[in-house]
Design a protein around this motif. Structure first.
Motif, mmCIF file in Angstrom:
data_model
loop_
_atom_site.group_PDB
_atom_site.id
_atom_site.type_symbol
_atom_site.label_atom_id
_atom_site.label_comp_id
_atom_site.label_asym_id
_atom_site.label_seq_id
_atom_site.Cartn_x
_atom_site.Cartn_y
_atom_site.Cartn_z
ATOM 1 N N GLU A 169 -10.774 -8.329 3.801
ATOM 2 C CA GLU A 169 -11.179 -7.400 4.866
ATOM 3 C C GLU A 169 -12.447 -6.630 4.477
ATOM 4 O OE1 GLU A 169 -7.833 -4.890 5.694
ATOM 5 O OE2 GLU A 169 -6.608 -6.557 6.377
ATOM 6 N N CYS A 219 -11.428 -3.000 9.210
ATOM 7 C CA CYS A 219 -10.477 -2.094 8.552
ATOM 8 C C CYS A 219 -11.264 -0.890 8.047
ATOM 9 C CB CYS A 219 -9.781 -2.796 7.385
ATOM 10 S SG CYS A 219 -8.998 -1.613 6.275
ATOM 11 N N GLU A 220 -10.836 0.293 8.447
ATOM 12 C CA GLU A 220 -11.589 1.499 8.073
ATOM 13 C C GLU A 220 -11.530 1.790 6.578
ATOM 14 O OE1 GLU A 220 -8.688 3.870 10.525
ATOM 15 O OE2 GLU A 220 -9.105 5.360 8.991
ATOM 16 N N VAL A 221 -10.581 1.189 5.876
ATOM 17 C CA VAL A 221 -10.478 1.387 4.426
ATOM 18 C C VAL A 221 -11.399 0.403 3.701
ATOM 19 C CG1 VAL A 221 -8.908 1.309 2.442
ATOM 20 C CG2 VAL A 221 -8.116 2.213 4.651
ATOM 21 N N HIS A 222 -11.275 -0.867 4.019
ATOM 22 C CA HIS A 222 -12.037 -1.879 3.280
ATOM 23 C C HIS A 222 -13.522 -1.876 3.625
ATOM 24 C CE1 HIS A 222 -7.882 -3.319 2.698
ATOM 25 N NE2 HIS A 222 -8.355 -3.692 1.520
ATOM 26 N N HIS A 263 -3.245 5.923 7.474
ATOM 27 C CA HIS A 263 -2.086 5.529 8.292
ATOM 28 C C HIS A 263 -0.889 5.193 7.396
ATOM 29 C CE1 HIS A 263 -5.167 5.469 11.266
ATOM 30 N NE2 HIS A 263 -5.825 4.528 10.607
ATOM 31 N N MET A 264 -1.145 4.408 6.345
ATOM 32 C CA MET A 264 -0.073 4.091 5.393
ATOM 33 C C MET A 264 0.472 5.369 4.753
ATOM 34 S SD MET A 264 0.609 0.811 4.779
ATOM 35 C CE MET A 264 -0.024 -0.761 5.332
ATOM 36 N N ASN A 292 -2.368 -7.862 12.174
ATOM 37 C CA ASN A 292 -2.761 -6.459 12.379
ATOM 38 C C ASN A 292 -3.204 -6.252 13.833
ATOM 39 O OD1 ASN A 292 -2.939 -7.188 9.612
ATOM 40 N ND2 ASN A 292 -4.161 -5.374 9.174
ATOM 41 N N TYR A 323 0.807 -1.228 0.000
ATOM 42 C CA TYR A 323 0.000 0.000 0.000
ATOM 43 C C TYR A 323 0.837 1.273 0.000
ATOM 44 C CZ TYR A 323 -3.977 -2.997 1.392
ATOM 45 O OH TYR A 323 -4.954 -3.949 1.461
ATOM 46 N N CYS A 326 -5.487 4.524 2.714
ATOM 47 C CA CYS A 326 -5.317 4.301 4.152
ATOM 48 C C CYS A 326 -4.554 5.497 4.717
ATOM 49 C CB CYS A 326 -4.551 3.009 4.412
ATOM 50 S SG CYS A 326 -4.157 2.845 6.177
ATOM 51 N N VAL A 384 2.718 0.298 8.503
ATOM 52 C CA VAL A 384 2.142 0.828 9.738
ATOM 53 C C VAL A 384 2.808 0.187 10.958
ATOM 54 C CG1 VAL A 384 -0.021 1.542 8.674
ATOM 55 C CG2 VAL A 384 0.201 -0.774 9.594
ATOM 56 N N GLY A 444 -0.836 4.140 12.544
ATOM 57 C CA GLY A 444 -1.530 3.075 13.264
ATOM 58 C C GLY A 444 -2.363 2.213 12.332
ATOM 59 N N CYS A 445 -3.435 1.632 12.863
ATOM 60 C CA CYS A 445 -4.301 0.765 12.060
ATOM 61 C C CYS A 445 -5.594 0.569 12.841
ATOM 62 C CB CYS A 445 -3.612 -0.583 11.823
ATOM 63 S SG CYS A 445 -4.709 -1.854 11.150
ATOM 64 N N SER A 446 -6.738 0.724 12.182
ATOM 65 C CA SER A 446 -8.021 0.607 12.900
ATOM 66 C C SER A 446 -8.233 -0.805 13.432
ATOM 67 C CB SER A 446 -9.183 1.013 11.990
ATOM 68 O OG SER A 446 -9.329 0.107 10.917
ATOM 69 N N LEU A 447 -7.646 -1.810 12.784
ATOM 70 C CA LEU A 447 -7.796 -3.180 13.291
ATOM 71 C C LEU A 447 -6.959 -3.383 14.550
ATOM 72 C CD1 LEU A 447 -7.844 -5.276 10.000
ATOM 73 C CD2 LEU A 447 -9.611 -5.246 11.765
#
Ligand code: SF4
Length: 362
Positions: A260, A232-235, A320-321, A175, A86, A318, A122, A146-149
């Protein structure tokens, strides 16, 4: 479908601490010159050739001095750069030594002989690299990535689930934080989740924290899955309607999706797989037109390699990425920051779960 239930406390937990300063001290080096000139243009021309299909020529004079400086400093520091699929094309194609999904990066982190690892991804990925390399220096260019997961579940949550389901093995997606991994029997990625679940020889498994990946695995196996309501806030932003719209506009279009995504989105896809499996699928089939239902930069990276394929890009980035940029990678190597630190006792327990996954026969 052997999907038993999904538990969760709500997703309002603040981001976990993302490492911190500590460990060895490295002197800062002088910031290299960042001018665009004929020498930089000549010495980076072969790298621009890799991404010219996706990065306009007018942008290269900004990127090229950073690319040159990072590659030179990387050698001076004895560092390798690991970049997730990503990451943006100028990072993925021009400064990374190894690219891939979480599983591929974890394997590279386990193998590398470099003294310094710069993780372009991340925080949980950098933490995984540190868990596997306790004696090496692992840097992340922005500690806020970070990461929402990973944010969705804590070690206390895992301990509560173990109390509620005694004897049921716990599989956690990579994750997650080091603390959560330390409470787990084995880790998995989206590439190997099904294989990991079935490797345990149990008729029931607690699978954390991605509810949609858990539902996808449950649809593929007879093992009963107890899940967690992490997303996952993206998927989770993709919708089945959106995918039907692509199909109506071009019935021959190929739609490939990451697990996801919600189940109704996956039901519209021609293929479901991890980022590595999606890339392999496109490389093998070279469809005329394809939608990659995942983070948007991945289509740019595959497009750079396969200019003949037309990618439709639903642009879900994303955040975060996208915190990782060339200027931050350069800062990271100049000042040797931000160093990822994991408590050795937690790292030792987490390492068992990660290594158990890495050593599974594929
Ligand atoms: S794309 Fe989703 S799972 Fe991946 S780092 Fe971003 S928030 Fe986390």
């Amino acid at each position: 479908m052997p999907f038993l239930a999904a538990f969760g406390p709500g997703l309002d937990r603040p981001l976990p601490a993302v490492g911190g300063a500590g460990g060895r001290r490295f002197p800062s080096l002088p910031m290299p010159p960042l001018d665009w000139n004929a020498t930089v243009e000549r010495e980076t021309a072969h790298l621009y050739a890799r991404i010219k299909a996706v990065v306009p020529a007018v942008e290269w004079p900004f990127f090229a001095p950073y690319v040159k400086a990072i590659n030179e400093l990387k050698a001076a520091r004895g560092a390798v750069i690991l970049a997730h699929n990503y990451q943006t094309p100028e990072i993925y194609n021009c400064v990374a030594d190894f690219v891939g999904d979480s599983l591929q990066l974890a394997r590279e982190a386990a193998k590398t002989r470099a003294a310094v690892i710069v993780q372009c991804g991340v925080h949980f990925m950098a933490e995984t690299a540190k868990i596997l390399n306790p004696d090496k220096t692992v840097l992340i260019p922005d500690r806020r990535a970070g990461c929402s997961l990973a944010q969705a579940i804590s070690a206390d949550d895992v301990r509560l689930l173990r109390e509620r389901f005694p004897g049921v093995p716990v599989v956690t997606y990579v994750n997650t934080s080091a603390e959560v991994k330390a409470e787990s029997d084995i880790c998995c990625t989206s590439s190997n989740a099904l294989q990991v679940v079935e490797s345990l020889g149990s008729d029931k498994v607690i699978f954390l924290p991605d509810e949609y990946l858990a539902r996808y695995v449950a649809s593929q196996t007879d093992v009963k899955i107890i899940a967690w309501k992490g997303h996952c806030e993206v998927h989770e932003r993709f919708t089945a309607d959106e995918l039907r719209g692509y199909r109506e506009s071009d019935p021959a279009i190929q739609i490939i999706a990451h697990p996801e995504c919600p189940p109704d989105v996956l039901a519209e896809a021609d293929f479901t797989g991890s980022t590595a499996h999606m890339i392999d699928w496109v490389r093998a089939r070279k469809p005329r037109r394809v939608v990659m239902v995942t983070e948007c930069s991945m289509a740019d990276n595959v497009q750079a390699e396969l200019p003949e394929v037309q990618f439709v890009r639903p642009c879900n980035l994303c955040p975060h990425m996208k915190r990782i940029t060339l200027p931050k990678i350069l800062d990271s190597l100049v000042h040797m920051q931000e160093e990822v630190v994991v408590d050795p006792a937690i790292a030792a327990k987490a390492r068992r779960a990660v290594e158990r996954m890495i050593h599974l026969k594929s």
